[in-house]
Enzyme design. Structure first.
Site: not given
Lengths: 370, 370
Positions: B90-91, B93, B256, B297, B300, B326
């Site tokens: 990301d920037s 910002g 994200d 996962c 689990c 998980h």
């Protein structure tokens, strides 16, 4: 099942195999400590990955939380932790004396207050056997009185006599429970308390031998007189790398200590030829090498010193695990290396060289910090 | 290299592939957030294990610590983290506006004080391009002004115009740096700020399109008008499972969020058909089932609810990772499942069913808590 064979000796040092219900432990062996049924920060598969062949769990902690009945209901420690290899439980003796909010010792047992919520509890030798039976470890330790490190002779004698009386009660209750059937196969081991008095320790070993057909023993000093050669010797609470090698040289077989994970969580790591290093060290800032170039652990195979240092400085949780993993592998591997050297008959020279390099590194590290 | 192909659509939902210098991302895709070049509590191999095909890292954090020059010296983010697949930065910002101790915005850029040590810094569009170039991610975001969530129209217009002016400067500096050669292949993506005004957002998309030959776009609202079909659409900061499905339905491709790891560290986990559950729940005490019986996962596959609950109650570090792992797998897999349903043309019905079960579970969970 508890079969110990000494396959090779080199001086007093021994290379052996200890066969237990859940697998074979190659000795000398370092046993990681899973205080609350979890070796701190480390998963089951990571623990297998560092080469641990047996783990410790703490009776005092698990009795308080989540409770031994619950652990039993969920398949004992093996089922609860999903750990396939051997487990050893200590007796809680040390924790009652070091952790509990308060305690009162009588011949009957120890009344103590939980360090968690202040609730009152009674540990007797019989009760501890019942708890350890429920936890279901392969090897369980007798309930002992843990006197302060520097005791007078009178105090040491009293603790010694009480520990012997408790050992008899442990033995009787353990046999009763075992004969009642239905539980897992377990082996009870006696503990010989330290104290500074060699003659008392010699007496203790003799007295313990008179109390039963034991298969091994735990001690708090590496130089115990009159330990039968056929018993595996478990030196409790060791250790650090140099203490481990020293104790192996003196004929000890099994070791446990929280140092690998505690140091890892404190940001320090053992490095061969460098001693104990602080992962935050400024000299790591641009260092693209592994933490320990001679190590085969996940951390050293995956990350650079520069990255690990960044994680420490930035306060990232991940690094607590990465350093713990490395330290665990370091001690497990050191015991593996010692075993190979004993089998080759080269242990004495190798361990001297190793210690000189390790201590030399440590001295340089201390120099750097000034 | 930045090639996006839409392989299938189902309503507005799209299944695509995004080819980047370090690998291909199958969309819709959830991108775990490695704020400080580390997805919190999770190792490189665990991140690969949850199926992440791209990770995010934060320019603001890495600029402050360990510094982008150091990261560049150590091989960029790929070398530093030893991460073989694509990275997006990301920037900064958003962090400058949300984290910095103080900030002052001018047309030139933002002067801010570090949240770590109060030191003063200047981010301009040009400077941010230099930093992101040094970090070396496959995809880098333009530096934008992040207005408060509820802005007046006047404030929204001002932020919109400044972000456009900054986008031009980002583009120019990025092209300069790229033409100078020597750096990694990267793609710069513009950001369209949210604000509550649909017409402003429509204008923003039009204006952005006029400013260059972009390959994709990041937005803060899932219903952006006039997004070209050939651009991958990155919806920033989403999400939670239900938000993710909702946004996929509206044609978004990339997502994200820190929620999987933040919730994990707070002891909560997403469970299919049960909603978001607290791993400390009393009903887990004797529950030998996996946390989410439908999940594949590591957590689990390895541990029971009873054991996880014990770790939470006992304050064991390990569980922060196990729940984070998980939750990461849960979101990555949800996007994978959505992709398969889009390809099969069954997305609408499947996602309605899924959401009904998830929300029904959540309602029951809330009922239980009363």
């Amino acid at each position: 099942m508890f079969e110990f064979d000494v396959a090779a000796t080199d001086g007093a040092a021994r290379a052996g195999t200890l066969m237990l219900p859940h697998g074979t432990v190659h000795t000398p062996a370092f046993m990681p400590v899973g205080t609350q049924a979890s070796v701190k920060t480390v998963s089951r598969d990571e623990l297998l990955g560092v080469g641990a062949e047996i783990v410790l769990a703490n009776t005092y902690h698990l009795y308080l939380r989540p409770g031994h009945e619950l652990v039993e209901e969920l398949g004992g420690l093996h089922g609860f932790m999903n750990w396939p290899l051997p487990v050893l439980t200590d007796s809680g003796g040390f924790q009652v004396f070091s952790l509990a909010a308060s305690r009162r010792v009588t011949d009957e047992g120890v009344v103590f207050q939980s360090h968690i919520d202040g609730s009152r509890h009674l540990f007797t030798p019989e009760r501890v056997m019942e708890i350890e039976r429920a936890l279901g470890a392969d090897v369980i330790m007798a309930f002992d009185e843990c006197p302060p490190g520097r005791s007078t002779r009178a105090m040491a004698v009293e603790a010694h006599e009480r520990t012997l009386a408790w050992l008899e009660r442990c033995r009787d209750r353990f046999l009763e429970l075992q004969n009642a059937g239905g539980g897992p196969p377990q082996t009870l081991l006696p503990i010989v308390q330290g104290s500074g008095f060699t003659d008392l320790r010699r007496d203790a070993v003799r007295s313990v031998r008179g109390l039963g057909d034991w298969r091994g023993i735990a001690v708090l000093e590496a130089i115990e007189p009159e330990l039968p050669a056929s018993w595996p010797r478990y030196l409790m609470g060791v250790g650090y790398p140099d203490d481990l090698l020293e104790a192996i040289r003196r004929g000890m077989d099994l070791f446990d200590c929280v140092a690998p994970t505690r140091n890892g969580r404190n940001g320090t790591a053992w490095v061969e030829g460098e001693g104990q290093v602080n992962a935050k060290a400024a000299r790591f800032q641009r260092d693209e090498r592994p933490l320990d170039p001679l190590c085969d652990c996940y951390t050293c195979r995956t990350y650079s010193r520069a990255y690990l240092r960044h994680l420490v400085v930035a306060g990232e949780h991940l690094v607590l695990r990465l350093l713990s993993l490395h330290n665990l592998r370091f001690l497990v591997r050191l015991a593996e290396q010692a075993r190979a050297q004993i089998q080759a008959g080269t242990f004495a020279g190798w361990s001297e060289d190793w210690l000189a390099r390790y201590r030399g590194g440590r001295a340089r590290e201390e120099e750097n910090r000034r």
